[in-house]
Design an enzyme around this catalytic site. Structure first.
Site, PDB file in Angstrom:
ATOM      1  N   TYR A 203       0.842  -1.211   0.000  1.00  0.00           N
ATOM      2  CA  TYR A 203       0.000   0.000   0.000  1.00  0.00           C
ATOM      3  C   TYR A 203       0.875   1.258   0.000  1.00  0.00           C
ATOM      4  O   TYR A 203       0.741   2.121  -0.856  1.00  0.00           O
ATOM      5  CB  TYR A 203      -0.897  -0.031   1.230  1.00  0.00           C
TER       6      TYR A 203
ATOM      7  N   THR B  72      -0.793   6.915  18.026  1.00  0.00           N
ATOM      8  CA  THR B  72      -1.776   7.988  17.785  1.00  0.00           C
ATOM      9  C   THR B  72      -2.205   8.041  16.321  1.00  0.00           C
ATOM     10  O   THR B  72      -1.484   7.619  15.428  1.00  0.00           O
ATOM     11  CB  THR B  72      -1.207   9.376  18.160  1.00  0.00           C
TER      12      THR B  72
ATOM     13  N   ARG C 234       0.798   9.878  14.184  1.00  0.00           N
ATOM     14  CA  ARG C 234       0.406  10.473  12.911  1.00  0.00           C
ATOM     15  C   ARG C 234      -0.484  11.690  13.164  1.00  0.00           C
ATOM     16  O   ARG C 234      -1.502  11.590  13.838  1.00  0.00           O
ATOM     17  CB  ARG C 234      -0.350   9.451  12.090  1.00  0.00           C
TER      18      ARG C 234
HETATM   19  P1  NAD Z   1     -12.682   1.801   0.188  1.00  0.00           P
HETATM   20  O1  NAD Z   1     -11.992   0.491   0.259  1.00  0.00           O
HETATM   21  O2  NAD Z   1     -14.018   1.946   0.819  1.00  0.00           O
HETATM   22  O3  NAD Z   1     -12.836   2.276  -1.334  1.00  0.00           O
HETATM   23  C1  NAD Z   1     -11.959   1.895  -2.359  1.00  0.00           C
HETATM   24  C2  NAD Z   1     -12.797   1.599  -3.595  1.00  0.00           C
HETATM   25  O4  NAD Z   1     -11.914   1.249  -4.674  1.00  0.00           O
HETATM   26  C3  NAD Z   1     -13.730   0.395  -3.396  1.00  0.00           C
HETATM   27  O5  NAD Z   1     -15.023   0.713  -3.868  1.00  0.00           O
HETATM   28  C4  NAD Z   1     -13.090  -0.710  -4.221  1.00  0.00           C
HETATM   29  O6  NAD Z   1     -14.017  -1.663  -4.687  1.00  0.00           O
HETATM   30  C5  NAD Z   1     -12.434   0.092  -5.325  1.00  0.00           C
HETATM   31  N1  NAD Z   1     -11.324  -0.606  -5.988  1.00  0.00           N
HETATM   32  C6  NAD Z   1     -10.290  -1.256  -5.393  1.00  0.00           C
HETATM   33  N2  NAD Z   1      -9.465  -1.759  -6.327  1.00  0.00           N
HETATM   34  C7  NAD Z   1      -9.982  -1.387  -7.546  1.00  0.00           C
HETATM   35  C8  NAD Z   1      -9.588  -1.627  -8.879  1.00  0.00           C
HETATM   36  N3  NAD Z   1      -8.485  -2.317  -9.185  1.00  0.00           N
HETATM   37  N4  NAD Z   1     -10.368  -1.128  -9.876  1.00  0.00           N
HETATM   38  C9  NAD Z   1     -11.507  -0.435  -9.607  1.00  0.00           C
HETATM   39  N5  NAD Z   1     -11.927  -0.189  -8.347  1.00  0.00           N
HETATM   40  C10 NAD Z   1     -11.166  -0.664  -7.324  1.00  0.00           C
HETATM   41  O7  NAD Z   1     -11.668   2.881   0.789  1.00  0.00           O
HETATM   42  P2  NAD Z   1     -11.830   4.443   1.035  1.00  0.00           P
HETATM   43  O8  NAD Z   1     -11.599   4.694   2.454  1.00  0.00           O
HETATM   44  O9  NAD Z   1     -13.053   4.972   0.405  1.00  0.00           O
HETATM   45  O10 NAD Z   1     -10.562   4.992   0.248  1.00  0.00           O
HETATM   46  C11 NAD Z   1     -10.665   5.608  -1.013  1.00  0.00           C
HETATM   47  C12 NAD Z   1      -9.289   6.117  -1.441  1.00  0.00           C
HETATM   48  O11 NAD Z   1      -8.817   7.068  -0.502  1.00  0.00           O
HETATM   49  C13 NAD Z   1      -8.239   5.015  -1.535  1.00  0.00           C
HETATM   50  O12 NAD Z   1      -7.416   5.271  -2.648  1.00  0.00           O
HETATM   51  C14 NAD Z   1      -7.461   5.164  -0.263  1.00  0.00           C
HETATM   52  O13 NAD Z   1      -6.143   4.719  -0.404  1.00  0.00           O
HETATM   53  C15 NAD Z   1      -7.537   6.669  -0.035  1.00  0.00           C
HETATM   54  N6  NAD Z   1      -7.362   6.995   1.384  1.00  0.00           N
HETATM   55  C16 NAD Z   1      -8.358   6.749   2.292  1.00  0.00           C
HETATM   56  C17 NAD Z   1      -8.150   7.036   3.622  1.00  0.00           C
HETATM   57  C18 NAD Z   1      -9.203   6.810   4.664  1.00  0.00           C
HETATM   58  O14 NAD Z   1      -8.922   6.968   5.839  1.00  0.00           O
HETATM   59  N7  NAD Z   1     -10.421   6.468   4.335  1.00  0.00           N
HETATM   60  C19 NAD Z   1      -6.917   7.568   4.051  1.00  0.00           C
HETATM   61  C20 NAD Z   1      -5.920   7.767   3.101  1.00  0.00           C
HETATM   62  C21 NAD Z   1      -6.157   7.497   1.770  1.00  0.00           C
HETATM   63  N1  UDP Z   2      -6.341  -0.660  15.625  1.00  0.00           N
HETATM   64  C1  UDP Z   2      -6.727  -1.194  16.844  1.00  0.00           C
HETATM   65  N2  UDP Z   2      -7.802  -2.032  16.870  1.00  0.00           N
HETATM   66  C2  UDP Z   2      -8.526  -2.337  15.770  1.00  0.00           C
HETATM   67  C3  UDP Z   2      -8.139  -1.793  14.521  1.00  0.00           C
HETATM   68  C4  UDP Z   2      -7.034  -0.954  14.492  1.00  0.00           C
HETATM   69  O1  UDP Z   2      -6.109  -0.926  17.884  1.00  0.00           O
HETATM   70  O2  UDP Z   2      -9.510  -3.097  15.888  1.00  0.00           O
HETATM   71  C5  UDP Z   2      -5.198   0.272  15.591  1.00  0.00           C
HETATM   72  C6  UDP Z   2      -4.134  -0.066  14.565  1.00  0.00           C
HETATM   73  O3  UDP Z   2      -3.179  -0.948  15.119  1.00  0.00           O
HETATM   74  C7  UDP Z   2      -3.581   1.311  14.240  1.00  0.00           C
HETATM   75  C8  UDP Z   2      -4.753   2.251  14.423  1.00  0.00           C
HETATM   76  O4  UDP Z   2      -5.700   1.541  15.214  1.00  0.00           O
HETATM   77  O5  UDP Z   2      -2.589   1.656  15.169  1.00  0.00           O
HETATM   78  C9  UDP Z   2      -5.408   2.667  13.121  1.00  0.00           C
HETATM   79  O6  UDP Z   2      -5.686   1.515  12.371  1.00  0.00           O
HETATM   80  P1  UDP Z   2      -6.448   1.529  10.985  1.00  0.00           P
HETATM   81  O7  UDP Z   2      -6.396   0.135  10.459  1.00  0.00           O
HETATM   82  O8  UDP Z   2      -7.772   2.168  11.126  1.00  0.00           O
HETATM   83  O9  UDP Z   2      -5.612   2.525  10.049  1.00  0.00           O
HETATM   84  P2  UDP Z   2      -4.041   2.777   9.808  1.00  0.00           P
HETATM   85  O10 UDP Z   2      -3.865   4.185  10.222  1.00  0.00           O
HETATM   86  O11 UDP Z   2      -3.219   1.858  10.646  1.00  0.00           O
HETATM   87  O12 UDP Z   2      -3.860   2.531   8.363  1.00  0.00           O
END
Ligand code: NAD
Ligand code: UDP
Ligand code: UDP
Length: 318
Positions: A149, A214, A281
């Protein structure tokens, strides 16, 4: 009459958590939205309320394969975001970030579309600079279980900036910090959804390690607002720009807040800390404030209340 403000917008990963909120907001703004998703972690249920809207179109497609459509803007969100999901098939995760970025950049180049990448705070790895400014290059393990990732997203950023320099593409890179809210998948393993579902079911809350690591949690409506402001910023602004809520909490604090908001009788169960789990973070968001006039407006407690309401309804229907 042609409405110059009405755009054709592609959202990859549009059936996911963030993507579904983004699609809804873009349609509400009067745009035509093409949602592309392979339903790996997303679902039709997330976008069910949009399916009958004439401005919404859904296409099942995997972004690791080429895509030929005509659009004005691309939000590239396709990628599983939860550690449980992205580690399930790590090779596919890297492919989605890297091949997906190449295909979407190739598409943007051909149709001269503006393109935004949903990057992540994970590009900072387990950060040794705290809080994190965009100028920090990060501290990432290239061969660990999170690398598919983290490195995939880092490579996607590289591709975005090379297409910008080499092909003069209009790019935008958002580094998104942990975001939560309604429509997170109840089993997707992320901390906020895990804790809320556990608390509502009366199960013990699974805190990994001692819970002293965090995170900074941003509510989804704030994040979507930031993404749209970034897309609409001047062509001279590429980012990368941090989008997140600077409020920093230990995971143990989060567990107690969730117990409080849900009025649950659940207790805490300590489990081993997964490897490479970042210890801290927190975003510095000065750049977003200056360039986008953006900052979060929903604090953790309020956002948790909205999210708890959503999961309470969802679990009652089970
Ligand atoms: P999510 O898993 O709910 O959404 C991701 C979507 O992408 C899903 O609908 C999945 O089916 C689709 N997908 C995965 N692989 C694919 C492929 N090869 N082709 C077409 N579709 C595909 O996650 P999210 O939280 O909505 O995240 C969306 C984006 O934001 C991601 O790129 C993620 O890395 C980024 N992001 C999210 C967070 C967060 O905290 N939610 C933080 C940092 C970055
Ligand atoms: N975490 C936890 N219990 C859970 C899921 C996650 O303690 O059931 C912790 C995990 O180890 C991390 C933080 O919560 O330190 C955030 O995890 P998440 O998977 O939501 O996102 P990350 O920031 O690690 O990608
Ligand atoms: N591509 C796509 N849709 C398009 C144009 C390109 O999916 O409308 C893909 C195509 O598969 C290509 C990739 O994007 O491999 C990169 O395109 P680019 O034009 O940058 O490079 P090239 O075609 O020379 O490989």
């Amino acid at each position: 009459m042609i409405d110059e403000n009405r755009k054709r917008i592609l959202v990859t990963g549009g059936a996911g958590f963030l993507g579904s909120h983004l699609c809804a907001r873009l349609i509400a703004h009067g745009h035509d939205v093409l949602c592309v998703d392979n339903f790996y972690t997303g679902s039709k249920a997330n976008i069910a309320h949009l399916l009958d809207k004439p401005r919404f179109e859904l296409m099942r497609h995997d972004v690791t394969f080429p895509l030929y459509v005509e659009v004005d803007e691309i939000y590239n969100l396709a990628c599983p975001a939860s550690p449980v999901h992205y580690q399930h098939d790590p090779v596919q995760t890297t492919k989605t970030s890297v091949h997906g970025a190449i295909n979407m950049l190739g598409l943007a180049k051909r149709v001269k579309a503006k393109i935004l990448q949903a990057s992540t705070s994970e590009v900072y790895g387990d950060p040794q600079v705290h809080p994190q400014p965009e100028s920090y290059w990060g501290h990432v393990n290239p061969i660990g279980i999170r690398s598919c990732y983290d490195e995939g997203k880092r490579c996607a950023e590289t591709l975005f900036f090379d297409y910008f320099r080499q092909h003069q593409l209009r790019i935008k890179v958002a580094r998104i910090f942990n975001t939560y809210g309604p429509r997170m998948h109840p089993n997707d393993g992320r901390v906020v959804s895990n804790f809320i579902v556990q608390a509502l079911r009366g199960d013990s809350l699974t805190v990994y390690g001692e819970g002293q690591q965090t995170r900074s949690f941003c509510y989804v409506s704030d994040l979507v607002d930031g993404l749209i402001r970034l897309m609409n910023s001047g062509d001279d602004f590429t980012g990368p720009v941090n989008l997140g809520n600077p409020g920093e909490f230990t995971i143990l604090e989060l567990a107690h807040k969730v117990i409080e908001v849900t009025r649950s009788t659940s207790v805490i169960n300590y489990l081993p800390l997964p490897s490479d789990d970042p210890t801290q973070r927190q975003p510095i968001i000065e750049l977003a404030r200056q360039k986008l006039g953006w900052e979060p407006t929903v604090n953790l407690e309020q956002g948790l209340r909205y999210t708890v309401d959503y999961f309470r309804n969802l679990l009652e229907r089970e």
